[in-house]
Design an enzyme around this catalytic site. Structure first.
Site, PDB file in Angstrom:
ATOM      1  CB  SER A  22      36.252  27.575  39.025  1.00 18.58           C
ATOM      2  OG  SER A  22      35.783  26.722  38.182  1.00 18.58           O
ATOM      3  CB  CYS A  30      42.995  30.711  35.080  1.00 16.82           C
ATOM      4  SG  CYS A  30      42.726  29.207  34.477  1.00 16.82           S
ATOM      5  NE  ARG A  79      35.064  24.436  35.558  1.00 13.27           N
ATOM      6  CZ  ARG A  79      34.923  23.259  36.053  1.00 13.27           C
ATOM      7  NH1 ARG A  79      33.931  22.587  35.876  1.00 13.27           N
ATOM      8  NH2 ARG A  79      35.965  22.556  36.535  1.00 13.27           N
ATOM      9  CG  HIS A  97      47.733  31.131  35.113  1.00 14.65           C
ATOM     10  ND1 HIS A  97      47.056  31.011  36.411  1.00 14.65           N
ATOM     11  CD2 HIS A  97      47.012  30.177  34.181  1.00 14.65           C
ATOM     12  CE1 HIS A  97      46.156  29.912  36.248  1.00 14.65           C
ATOM     13  NE2 HIS A  97      46.089  29.289  35.106  1.00 14.65           N
ATOM     14  CD  GLU A 145      48.580  33.749  38.142  1.00 13.93           C
ATOM     15  OE1 GLU A 145      48.381  34.667  37.273  1.00 13.93           O
ATOM     16  OE2 GLU A 145      48.045  32.902  38.057  1.00 13.93           O
TER      17      GLU A 145
END
Ligand code: GLN
Length: 215
Positions: free
Chosen positions: A58, A88, A117, A182, A184
């Site tokens: 990030s 995320c 985080r 995640h 994905e």
């Protein structure tokens, strides 16, 4: 029975491609019936129906977004009501507040949460767990956590979709969807299909319930 994804074959969803796991999101969206496009500059947002912000780092994403003058266009995009989904680092980038970000860390914001985080500790860098996510059905979701954040505070408009122990790890606020993990990186496309359904409902034709009814 027609799936929500099939109903929404015509939506075009961008994936912010400053860094991170862009290709995996493209694959999951395409497999869920959406057209896809990578977004590297403001002009790439034109004509998109929705946007995914991938996992990655990030702080790096913040630096690159500032460098490429993308923060305001991204805020305008989300402000127009078009759906955005962050996973995320993408969750951190969507958060209005970052508890322990770098002093100069910027986010596009919009999601009324505080993100912490690396909330699962540095010694356990990554793990996978079967996570109950009622909005996706009874089958738990295979959630992959990699140096993952958690949400420590939520505003009144935020719907908590999943928690792991005492940590909030998936939320929705109107047209914004975010997961600390995640989706994905798994073969389970339910989160992407859910998001494609949000995008189709927003673009198409009224309330999401209509899409759900047709499904
Ligand atoms: N810990 C990273 C960050 O703070 C996020 C990790 C990830 O996206 N897998 O940006």
């Amino acid at each position: 029975m027609t799936s929500p994804a099939a109903d929404s074959a015509a939506v075009t969803i961008g994936v912010l491609a400053l860094q991170g796991d862009v290709r995996e999101h493209i694959g999951a969206l395409a497999g869920s019936g959406a057209r896809t496009r990578t977004v590297r500059q403001a002009a790439d947002l034109d004509g998109l129906d929705g946007l995914v912000i991938p996992g990655g780092e990030s702080t790096t994403m913040s630096i690159l977004a500032v460098r490429d003058r993308l923060l305001e266009p991204l805020r305008d995009f989300a402000g127009s009501g078009r759906p955005c989904f962050g996973s995320c680092a993408g969750l951190i980038f969507l958060a209005d507040h970052v508890a322990d970000g770098r002093a100069d860390q910027q986010t596009m914001g919009g999601l009324d949460v505080t993100a912490l985080r690396n909330a699962f500790g540095r010694q356990v860098d990554s793990f996978e767990t079967d996570l109950p996510v009622p909005v996706l059905g009874t089958e738990p979701f295979p959630a992959v956590f990699i140096r993952a954040p958690a949400i420590t505070e939520v505003g009144p408009q935020v719907e908590v979709l999943a928690s792991l122990e005492d940590k909030i790890v998936a939320v929705r606020q109107d047209s914004l969807l975010a997961t600390a993990f995640h989706p994905e990186l798994t073969d389970d496309s339910r989160f992407h299909r859910y998001f494609v359904g949000m995008v189709a409902a927003h673009r198409g034709a009224g309330p999401e319930s209509i899409v759900r009814e047709r499904a």
